[in-house]
Design a protein around this motif. Sequence first.
Motif, PDB file in Angstrom:
ATOM      1  N   GLN A  34      16.768  31.967  26.784  1.00 37.18           N
ATOM      2  CA  GLN A  34      17.794  33.003  26.619  1.00 37.18           C
ATOM      3  C   GLN A  34      18.928  32.537  25.711  1.00 37.18           C
ATOM      4  N   GLY A  35      18.620  31.678  24.735  1.00 33.95           N
ATOM      5  CA  GLY A  35      19.656  31.117  23.875  1.00 33.95           C
ATOM      6  C   GLY A  35      20.357  32.141  23.009  1.00 33.95           C
ATOM      7  N   ILE A  36      19.638  33.187  22.641  1.00 33.05           N
ATOM      8  CA  ILE A  36      20.237  34.267  21.866  1.00 33.05           C
ATOM      9  C   ILE A  36      19.913  35.593  22.548  1.00 33.05           C
ATOM     10  N   GLY A  37      20.672  36.620  22.188  1.00 29.57           N
ATOM     11  CA  GLY A  37      20.410  37.938  22.750  1.00 29.57           C
ATOM     12  C   GLY A  37      21.464  38.385  23.741  1.00 29.57           C
ATOM     13  N   TYR A  38      21.022  39.166  24.695  1.00 22.69           N
ATOM     14  CA  TYR A  38      21.928  39.854  25.619  1.00 22.69           C
ATOM     15  C   TYR A  38      22.667  38.901  26.554  1.00 22.69           C
ATOM     16  N   LEU A  39      21.949  37.942  27.165  1.00 16.14           N
ATOM     17  CA  LEU A  39      22.546  37.109  28.211  1.00 16.14           C
ATOM     18  C   LEU A  39      23.720  36.264  27.727  1.00 16.14           C
ATOM     19  N   PRO A  40      23.592  35.492  26.643  1.00 18.01           N
ATOM     20  CA  PRO A  40      24.762  34.718  26.209  1.00 18.01           C
ATOM     21  C   PRO A  40      25.943  35.594  25.808  1.00 18.01           C
ATOM     22  N   ALA A  41      25.669  36.757  25.227  1.00 14.69           N
ATOM     23  CA  ALA A  41      26.756  37.674  24.879  1.00 14.69           C
ATOM     24  C   ALA A  41      27.451  38.165  26.149  1.00 14.69           C
ATOM     25  N   LEU A  42      26.666  38.497  27.172  1.00 13.95           N
ATOM     26  CA  LEU A  42      27.233  38.972  28.437  1.00 13.95           C
ATOM     27  C   LEU A  42      28.104  37.898  29.081  1.00 13.95           C
ATOM     28  N   ILE A  43      27.606  36.667  29.126  1.00 15.98           N
ATOM     29  CA  ILE A  43      28.365  35.573  29.751  1.00 15.98           C
ATOM     30  C   ILE A  43      29.686  35.350  29.022  1.00 15.98           C
ATOM     31  N   ALA A  44      29.630  35.319  27.693  1.00 14.65           N
ATOM     32  CA  ALA A  44      30.851  35.092  26.918  1.00 14.65           C
ATOM     33  C   ALA A  44      31.866  36.207  27.148  1.00 14.65           C
ATOM     34  N   LEU A  45      31.405  37.448  27.168  1.00 18.15           N
ATOM     35  CA  LEU A  45      32.326  38.574  27.356  1.00 18.15           C
ATOM     36  C   LEU A  45      32.938  38.571  28.757  1.00 18.15           C
ATOM     37  N   VAL A  46      32.180  38.128  29.746  1.00 15.57           N
ATOM     38  CA  VAL A  46      32.742  38.022  31.104  1.00 15.57           C
ATOM     39  C   VAL A  46      33.900  37.028  31.112  1.00 15.57           C
ATOM     40  N   PHE A  47      33.707  35.882  30.447  1.00 13.93           N
ATOM     41  CA  PHE A  47      34.772  34.875  30.399  1.00 13.93           C
ATOM     42  C   PHE A  47      35.996  35.404  29.653  1.00 13.93           C
ATOM     43  N   TYR A  48      35.775  36.101  28.542  1.00 15.66           N
ATOM     44  CA  TYR A  48      36.900  36.635  27.770  1.00 15.66           C
ATOM     45  C   TYR A  48      37.645  37.735  28.527  1.00 15.66           C
ATOM     46  N   SER A  49      36.959  38.422  29.437  1.00 15.20           N
ATOM     47  CA  SER A  49      37.591  39.507  30.192  1.00 15.20           C
ATOM     48  C   SER A  49      38.437  39.012  31.354  1.00 15.20           C
ATOM     49  N   GLN A  50      38.263  37.754  31.740  1.00 12.55           N
ATOM     50  CA  GLN A  50      38.885  37.262  32.963  1.00 12.55           C
ATOM     51  C   GLN A  50      40.412  37.231  32.900  1.00 12.55           C
ATOM     52  N   LEU A  51      40.987  36.725  31.813  1.00 11.53           N
ATOM     53  CA  LEU A  51      42.426  36.496  31.774  1.00 11.53           C
ATOM     54  C   LEU A  51      43.252  37.746  32.066  1.00 11.53           C
ATOM     55  N   PRO A  52      43.061  38.865  31.342  1.00 12.48           N
ATOM     56  CA  PRO A  52      43.916  40.025  31.638  1.00 12.48           C
ATOM     57  C   PRO A  52      43.739  40.565  33.050  1.00 12.48           C
ATOM     58  N   ILE A  53      42.532  40.466  33.589  1.00 10.32           N
ATOM     59  CA  ILE A  53      42.289  40.990  34.930  1.00 10.32           C
ATOM     60  C   ILE A  53      42.906  40.082  35.984  1.00 10.32           C
ATOM     61  N   ILE A  54      42.677  38.768  35.869  1.00  5.78           N
ATOM     62  CA  ILE A  54      43.249  37.822  36.834  1.00  5.78           C
ATOM     63  C   ILE A  54      44.773  37.849  36.762  1.00  5.78           C
ATOM     64  N   ARG A  55      45.306  37.795  35.548  1.00  3.62           N
ATOM     65  CA  ARG A  55      46.764  37.747  35.376  1.00  3.62           C
ATOM     66  C   ARG A  55      47.438  38.997  35.929  1.00  3.62           C
ATOM     67  N   ASN A  56      46.879  40.161  35.642  1.00  6.36           N
ATOM     68  CA  ASN A  56      47.500  41.397  36.124  1.00  6.36           C
ATOM     69  C   ASN A  56      47.368  41.544  37.633  1.00  6.36           C
ATOM     70  N   THR A  57      46.234  41.122  38.179  1.00  5.44           N
ATOM     71  CA  THR A  57      46.070  41.183  39.634  1.00  5.44           C
ATOM     72  C   THR A  57      47.079  40.266  40.314  1.00  5.44           C
ATOM     73  N   TYR A  58      47.191  39.051  39.807  1.00  7.46           N
ATOM     74  CA  TYR A  58      48.133  38.081  40.374  1.00  7.46           C
ATOM     75  C   TYR A  58      49.573  38.613  40.286  1.00  7.46           C
ATOM     76  N   THR A  59      49.936  39.115  39.118  1.00  9.10           N
ATOM     77  CA  THR A  59      51.292  39.624  38.913  1.00  9.10           C
ATOM     78  C   THR A  59      51.592  40.816  39.813  1.00  9.10           C
ATOM     79  N   ALA A  60      50.611  41.729  39.933  1.00 13.96           N
ATOM     80  CA  ALA A  60      50.813  42.927  40.735  1.00 13.96           C
ATOM     81  C   ALA A  60      51.029  42.592  42.208  1.00 13.96           C
ATOM     82  N   ILE A  61      50.215  41.684  42.732  1.00 13.53           N
ATOM     83  CA  ILE A  61      50.332  41.331  44.154  1.00 13.53           C
ATOM     84  C   ILE A  61      51.621  40.555  44.410  1.00 13.53           C
ATOM     85  N   LYS A  62      51.966  39.640  43.513  1.00 14.38           N
ATOM     86  CA  LYS A  62      53.168  38.819  43.711  1.00 14.38           C
ATOM     87  C   LYS A  62      54.447  39.642  43.626  1.00 14.38           C
ATOM     88  N   ASN A  63      54.432  40.726  42.876  1.00 15.73           N
ATOM     89  CA  ASN A  63      55.649  41.508  42.668  1.00 15.73           C
ATOM     90  C   ASN A  63      55.835  42.646  43.678  1.00 15.73           C
TER      91      ASN A  63
END
Length: 221
Positions: free
Chosen positions: A85-114
């Motif tokens: 699975q070196g090329i194709g759908y799976l590596p693209a999916l994994i990379a996009l999941v990692f790139y999506s994490q920051l805004p979701i984690i940061r906003n969730t953390y900020t929302a709950i803390k505030n």
Amino acid sequence: MDTLLSAYRFALDNLPQILARTAEHVELVGAAVLIAIATGVPIGIAITQSRVAADRVLYVASVIMTIPSIAFFGLLIPVLSPIGQGIGYLPALIALVFYSQLPIIRNTYTAIKNIDPALQEAARGMGMTAFQRLLQVELPIAVPVILNGVRNAVVLTIGIAAIATYIGAGGLGTFISRGISQTDSRQLITGAVAVSLLAIVADLVLLLMQRLLTSPGLRSR
């Protein structure tokens, strides 16, 4: 002007193919963001219990965002090649999941803390458990900020997914890569405009969803 007209004619002549590539793009981004929500929101909630953990998690997520996407895709090729699975759908999916994490984690953390501590104390006074407070008080209040993070993640991943075509993931980036390799401005413009329109439409849809899911009291404020 002639170039734009040529791109317009190209888009009309190849509309079925554009729609098919759009569906591939939406499928890839949608799957990545759903996985990111399923993992990022719980992480964002969990790190509200520890400032040290929050700092470290947000730092790692921020570092990931600084990695050029084409380099990230390249790093995944040797990792996933042993399972074919070196090329194709799976590596693209994994990379996009990692790139999506920051805004979701940061906003969730900020929302709950505030959240107003007085509301949390009132919930405790009513005898609510920590889990009940989370579901019935904290998350409903945090929803608008969390969804704003999801909107940012979606727009971000739509753009990055266009680059994933270079590892065989398909999507609208196919027109951009072909336009560059074939020096065909028609395909290049078609791909760029299609990606931009998809990002705008997705953002507007999520904005509507954000307003619908926001409690009436918070919406009026």
